[in-house]
Design a protein around this motif. Sequence first.
Motif, PDB file in Angstrom:
ATOM      1  N   SER A  90       0.995  -1.332   0.089  1.00  0.00           N
ATOM      2  CA  SER A  90      -0.097  -0.048   0.040  1.00  0.00           C
ATOM      3  C   SER A  90       0.937   1.147  -0.092  1.00  0.00           C
ATOM      4  O   SER A  90       1.876   1.325   0.262  1.00  0.00           O
ATOM      5  CB  SER A  90      -0.884  -0.110   1.079  1.00  0.00           C
ATOM      6  OG  SER A  90      -0.162   0.122   2.421  1.00  0.00           O
TER       7      SER A  90
ATOM      8  N   LYS B 105       0.185   5.710   0.634  1.00  0.00           N
ATOM      9  CA  LYS B 105      -0.700   6.649   1.279  1.00  0.00           C
ATOM     10  C   LYS B 105      -0.911   7.819  -0.041  1.00  0.00           C
ATOM     11  O   LYS B 105       0.283   8.297  -0.493  1.00  0.00           O
ATOM     12  CB  LYS B 105       0.201   7.208   2.418  1.00  0.00           C
ATOM     13  CG  LYS B 105      -0.831   8.296   3.365  1.00  0.00           C
ATOM     14  CD  LYS B 105      -0.255   9.071   4.311  1.00  0.00           C
ATOM     15  CE  LYS B 105      -0.947  10.134   4.998  1.00  0.00           C
ATOM     16  NZ  LYS B 105      -0.220  10.831   6.084  1.00  0.00           N
TER      17      LYS B 105
ATOM     18  N   ASP C 126      -2.766  11.598  -0.563  1.00  0.00           N
ATOM     19  CA  ASP C 126      -3.599  12.664   0.233  1.00  0.00           C
ATOM     20  C   ASP C 126      -4.139  13.537  -0.814  1.00  0.00           C
ATOM     21  O   ASP C 126      -3.615  13.860  -1.863  1.00  0.00           O
ATOM     22  CB  ASP C 126      -2.333  13.427   0.907  1.00  0.00           C
ATOM     23  CG  ASP C 126      -1.882  12.859   1.952  1.00  0.00           C
ATOM     24  OD1 ASP C 126      -2.613  11.866   2.857  1.00  0.00           O
ATOM     25  OD2 ASP C 126      -0.545  12.913   2.222  1.00  0.00           O
TER      26      ASP C 126
ATOM     27  N   GLU D 162       3.000   9.525  -1.077  1.00  0.00           N
ATOM     28  CA  GLU D 162       4.184   9.601  -0.352  1.00  0.00           C
ATOM     29  C   GLU D 162       5.156   8.867  -0.754  1.00  0.00           C
ATOM     30  O   GLU D 162       4.933   7.475  -1.085  1.00  0.00           O
ATOM     31  CB  GLU D 162       3.750   8.799   1.055  1.00  0.00           C
ATOM     32  CG  GLU D 162       2.821   9.970   1.968  1.00  0.00           C
ATOM     33  CD  GLU D 162       3.818  11.196   2.391  1.00  0.00           C
ATOM     34  OE1 GLU D 162       4.920  10.986   2.493  1.00  0.00           O
ATOM     35  OE2 GLU D 162       3.012  12.229   2.845  1.00  0.00           O
TER      36      GLU D 162
END
Length: 311
Positions: A231, A233, A235, A272
């Motif tokens: 996974s 991240k 945003d 990220e």
Amino acid sequence: MSSVLLQKIRSAGGISPVLQQCAPLWSALETAGERWAKAIFDHELSAEVVQKTPLSGKDAEQRISERFGYICLPYSTTGLRAVALDSTTAKRYAAIKLKQGSDALGQSPRLFLRLMCDQPARALWKELTKAIPVGPELPSDFSVVDPAGLPDSFDPEEKLLRVVVTLSEAGGGEDGWLLEGGEESPELHLYYETASLMRYAANLQSKASKMKSTAGAAGQENLRKQMRTSSIKLDAVLERLQLSLADCSRFEVGQVLALPDVEPGILSLCAETMHGSVAISQAELGTWKGKRALKLTSPILESFAQEIAEI
């Protein structure tokens, strides 16, 4: 300098590196020697290949005559050509079978010891051909005979490799079975047709290389699968502000921060990465099936997409 170390030094040259460095081959010979010793002497011994010497057929015939030599019938000019046992092995085996001490057989006739060694020689041949299958398969009724009885069993010019395997106390004991008779450690002399052994060693190395390559590819594929299922991240960022720490320290409840350059509903999709948060696409804020959602309005950042494609 020990006799074993001296033998290893003397046998370092004259052999192809492919054969010399084929560890699986020599390891298999040592394992076969240990299995044979356990079956014949009913004692745990360690086997070690201490010498590999290129010989002509003429030289091999002379060396074999100095020991209890055997060749196989049916006869073959490839693979394992002969085995030879020393007097220590012959006397120790005869003593075990006759339930006597080795010293009691010190003056035994050579013919008697040779006849006693027929069974161990046959068992050794079976172990070796099973461990190193470089020649024709053995029939169940094969026999081993003295090369002197077949004067044409060796071509004087053929190329052979004599492999010397020494047997010693497992664990390096100094007061065990081998020293009971006060004799030297048993040695097995194995005579192989060099070309057969070379082909076998090359085949072993080829298989090892393929297995290594396959294992490497499999490892890369597993890593790729793990990375693709991992996974990251994301945003949804409306705007980024740069403020001093002093300004941040004066924030109060109800304070309004101006966002003059923000378009209503337009956000940046950020990921990220190892280099921090990076905007990889533009999106609009909306709803889908009654829930807040993002709709991409621009392609994914090319460098980010390229990194994913290379995984």
